[in-house]
Write a protein that holds these residues in place. Structure first.
Motif, PDB file in Angstrom:
ATOM      1  N   THR A   1     -69.460  10.729  55.436  1.00  0.00           N
ATOM      2  CA  THR A   1     -70.697  11.011  56.167  1.00  0.00           C
ATOM      3  C   THR A   1     -71.916  10.600  55.343  1.00  0.00           C
ATOM      4  OG1 THR A   1     -69.673  12.817  57.391  1.00  0.00           O
ATOM      5  CG2 THR A   1     -72.079  12.851  57.228  1.00  0.00           C
ATOM      6  N   LEU A   2     -71.916  10.938  54.067  1.00  0.00           N
ATOM      7  CA  LEU A   2     -73.046  10.554  53.214  1.00  0.00           C
ATOM      8  C   LEU A   2     -73.113   9.045  53.036  1.00  0.00           C
ATOM      9  CD1 LEU A   2     -73.372  13.339  50.531  1.00  0.00           C
ATOM     10  CD2 LEU A   2     -75.081  12.569  52.146  1.00  0.00           C
ATOM     11  N   LYS A   3     -71.971   8.405  52.919  1.00  0.00           N
ATOM     12  CA  LYS A   3     -71.944   6.942  52.810  1.00  0.00           C
ATOM     13  C   LYS A   3     -72.665   6.330  54.016  1.00  0.00           C
ATOM     14  CE  LYS A   3     -68.321   4.711  54.191  1.00  0.00           C
ATOM     15  NZ  LYS A   3     -66.957   4.162  54.313  1.00  0.00           N
ATOM     16  N   GLY A   4     -72.312   6.767  55.195  1.00  0.00           N
ATOM     17  CA  GLY A   4     -72.918   6.229  56.410  1.00  0.00           C
ATOM     18  C   GLY A   4     -74.395   6.527  56.518  1.00  0.00           C
ATOM     19  N   THR A   5     -74.770   7.745  56.212  1.00  0.00           N
ATOM     20  CA  THR A   5     -76.182   8.134  56.299  1.00  0.00           C
ATOM     21  C   THR A   5     -77.025   7.308  55.336  1.00  0.00           C
ATOM     22  OG1 THR A   5     -75.567  10.378  56.942  1.00  0.00           O
ATOM     23  CG2 THR A   5     -77.794  10.068  56.082  1.00  0.00           C
ATOM     24  N   CYS A   6     -76.550   7.152  54.121  1.00  0.00           N
ATOM     25  CA  CYS A   6     -77.283   6.361  53.129  1.00  0.00           C
ATOM     26  C   CYS A   6     -77.477   4.935  53.613  1.00  0.00           C
ATOM     27  CB  CYS A   6     -76.531   6.343  51.805  1.00  0.00           C
ATOM     28  SG  CYS A   6     -76.488   7.936  50.969  1.00  0.00           S
ATOM     29  N   ARG A   7     -76.421   4.347  54.129  1.00  0.00           N
ATOM     30  CA  ARG A   7     -76.502   2.955  54.581  1.00  0.00           C
ATOM     31  C   ARG A   7     -77.424   2.815  55.789  1.00  0.00           C
ATOM     32  NH1 ARG A   7     -70.206   1.229  53.480  1.00  0.00           N
ATOM     33  NH2 ARG A   7     -70.466   0.997  51.225  1.00  0.00           N
ATOM     34  N   GLN A   8     -77.410   3.781  56.684  1.00  0.00           N
ATOM     35  CA  GLN A   8     -78.295   3.719  57.853  1.00  0.00           C
ATOM     36  C   GLN A   8     -79.761   3.776  57.450  1.00  0.00           C
ATOM     37  OE1 GLN A   8     -76.750   7.016  60.117  1.00  0.00           O
ATOM     38  NE2 GLN A   8     -75.625   5.656  61.480  1.00  0.00           N
TER      39      GLN A   8
ATOM     40  N   GLY B   1     -80.905   2.634  54.651  1.00  0.00           N
ATOM     41  CA  GLY B   1     -81.220   1.514  53.784  1.00  0.00           C
ATOM     42  C   GLY B   1     -80.975   1.757  52.312  1.00  0.00           C
ATOM     43  N   ALA B   2     -80.395   2.895  51.953  1.00  0.00           N
ATOM     44  CA  ALA B   2     -80.071   3.183  50.551  1.00  0.00           C
ATOM     45  C   ALA B   2     -78.675   2.623  50.269  1.00  0.00           C
ATOM     46  CB  ALA B   2     -80.136   4.678  50.280  1.00  0.00           C
ATOM     47  N   LEU B   3     -78.605   1.300  50.127  1.00  0.00           N
ATOM     48  CA  LEU B   3     -77.322   0.617  50.079  1.00  0.00           C
ATOM     49  C   LEU B   3     -76.499   0.959  48.844  1.00  0.00           C
ATOM     50  CD1 LEU B   3     -78.303  -2.872  51.527  1.00  0.00           C
ATOM     51  CD2 LEU B   3     -77.616  -0.777  52.721  1.00  0.00           C
ATOM     52  N   ALA B   4     -77.117   0.963  47.680  1.00  0.00           N
ATOM     53  CA  ALA B   4     -76.374   1.279  46.460  1.00  0.00           C
ATOM     54  C   ALA B   4     -75.850   2.715  46.503  1.00  0.00           C
ATOM     55  CB  ALA B   4     -77.249   1.068  45.223  1.00  0.00           C
ATOM     56  N   LEU B   5     -76.646   3.609  47.053  1.00  0.00           N
ATOM     57  CA  LEU B   5     -76.216   5.003  47.177  1.00  0.00           C
ATOM     58  C   LEU B   5     -75.059   5.106  48.172  1.00  0.00           C
ATOM     59  CD1 LEU B   5     -76.747   7.842  46.166  1.00  0.00           C
ATOM     60  CD2 LEU B   5     -78.494   8.086  47.937  1.00  0.00           C
ATOM     61  N   GLY B   6     -75.143   4.352  49.249  1.00  0.00           N
ATOM     62  CA  GLY B   6     -74.033   4.308  50.198  1.00  0.00           C
ATOM     63  C   GLY B   6     -72.764   3.796  49.540  1.00  0.00           C
TER      64      GLY B   6
ATOM     65  N   ARG C   1     -82.765   7.786  41.563  1.00  0.00           N
ATOM     66  CA  ARG C   1     -83.560   6.568  41.779  1.00  0.00           C
ATOM     67  C   ARG C   1     -83.598   6.202  43.256  1.00  0.00           C
ATOM     68  NH1 ARG C   1     -80.440   2.826  38.554  1.00  0.00           N
ATOM     69  NH2 ARG C   1     -81.185   1.350  40.108  1.00  0.00           N
ATOM     70  N   SER C   2     -82.458   6.311  43.926  1.00  0.00           N
ATOM     71  CA  SER C   2     -82.390   5.941  45.348  1.00  0.00           C
ATOM     72  C   SER C   2     -83.239   6.858  46.200  1.00  0.00           C
ATOM     73  CB  SER C   2     -80.936   5.980  45.826  1.00  0.00           C
ATOM     74  OG  SER C   2     -80.170   5.006  45.166  1.00  0.00           O
ATOM     75  N   LEU C   3     -83.145   8.149  45.962  1.00  0.00           N
ATOM     76  CA  LEU C   3     -83.947   9.090  46.749  1.00  0.00           C
ATOM     77  C   LEU C   3     -85.430   8.884  46.509  1.00  0.00           C
ATOM     78  CD1 LEU C   3     -81.749  12.301  46.413  1.00  0.00           C
ATOM     79  CD2 LEU C   3     -82.046  10.883  48.456  1.00  0.00           C
ATOM     80  N   GLU C   4     -85.801   8.640  45.280  1.00  0.00           N
ATOM     81  CA  GLU C   4     -87.208   8.392  44.965  1.00  0.00           C
ATOM     82  C   GLU C   4     -87.691   7.103  45.632  1.00  0.00           C
ATOM     83  OE1 GLU C   4     -90.909   9.140  43.898  1.00  0.00           O
ATOM     84  OE2 GLU C   4     -89.244  10.534  43.625  1.00  0.00           O
ATOM     85  N   ALA C   5     -86.858   6.073  45.610  1.00  0.00           N
ATOM     86  CA  ALA C   5     -87.239   4.805  46.229  1.00  0.00           C
ATOM     87  C   ALA C   5     -87.401   4.979  47.748  1.00  0.00           C
ATOM     88  CB  ALA C   5     -86.204   3.737  45.925  1.00  0.00           C
ATOM     89  N   LEU C   6     -86.530   5.761  48.375  1.00  0.00           N
ATOM     90  CA  LEU C   6     -86.665   6.021  49.807  1.00  0.00           C
ATOM     91  C   LEU C   6     -87.956   6.773  50.107  1.00  0.00           C
ATOM     92  CD1 LEU C   6     -83.116   6.993  51.102  1.00  0.00           C
ATOM     93  CD2 LEU C   6     -84.535   5.082  51.868  1.00  0.00           C
ATOM     94  N   LYS C   7     -88.307   7.715  49.262  1.00  0.00           N
ATOM     95  CA  LYS C   7     -89.535   8.485  49.483  1.00  0.00           C
ATOM     96  C   LYS C   7     -90.769   7.591  49.379  1.00  0.00           C
ATOM     97  CE  LYS C   7     -87.712  12.829  47.683  1.00  0.00           C
ATOM     98  NZ  LYS C   7     -87.769  13.755  46.551  1.00  0.00           N
ATOM     99  N   ARG C   8     -90.704   6.569  48.537  1.00  0.00           N
ATOM    100  CA  ARG C   8     -91.838   5.653  48.358  1.00  0.00           C
ATOM    101  C   ARG C   8     -91.850   4.529  49.378  1.00  0.00           C
ATOM    102  NH1 ARG C   8     -90.050   5.397  42.871  1.00  0.00           N
ATOM    103  NH2 ARG C   8     -89.492   3.271  43.388  1.00  0.00           N
ATOM    104  N   ALA C   9     -90.749   4.346  50.084  1.00  0.00           N
ATOM    105  CA  ALA C   9     -90.610   3.191  51.003  1.00  0.00           C
ATOM    106  C   ALA C   9     -91.559   3.307  52.184  1.00  0.00           C
ATOM    107  CB  ALA C   9     -89.172   3.084  51.484  1.00  0.00           C
TER     108      ALA C   9
END
Length: 116
Positions: free
Chosen positions: A63-70, A72-77, A108-116
């Motif tokens: 579930t987290l893999k899919g959510t991350c990819r949806q 745009g957090a590809l590396a996290l996915g 890093r991924s969560l921070e990048a999403l927050k800044r996106a």
């Protein structure tokens, strides 16, 4: 090959929906929910493993893999994909190790999403 941290095109698609609907909180709401889910994951995963519910452990990572990819957090996915694969193989120690080793990537991924 190193996965892209954030796919800007996927983020822009969410931004387009925000503009079309007049809402400005879609992405931030999705990111807040993702952040909460990621924070809850270690305990939920460990609890599933302790109960012998392997399917729940795999499903949580999936579930987290899919959510991350949806979002745009590809590396996290990809990280949660690796955790899912290890859990599917029954190697919960490897899954936990991947999670532990991915702590910086998660932050890093969560921070990048927050800044996106």
């Amino acid at each position: 090959m190193v996965a892209v941290l954030i796919d800007r095109q996927l983020v822009e698609e969410i931004r387009q929906v925000e503009r079309a609907t007049g809402r400005t909180d879609l992405l931030s709401g999705f990111v807040a929910k993702l952040e909460e889910s990621v924070a809850d994951f270690p305990a939920a995963f460990a609890d599933s493993v302790a109960r012998g519910d392997d399917k729940a452990a795999v499903r949580a990572a999936h579930t987290l893999k899919g959510t991350c990819r949806q979002l745009g957090a590809l590396a996290l996915g990809d990280l949660f994909g690796e955790i899912e694969s290890a859990a599917k193989a029954g190697d919960f120690i490897a899954a936990q190790r991947k999670l532990d080793e991915g702590a910086e990537l998660i932050a890093r991924s969560l921070e990048a999403l927050k800044r996106a």
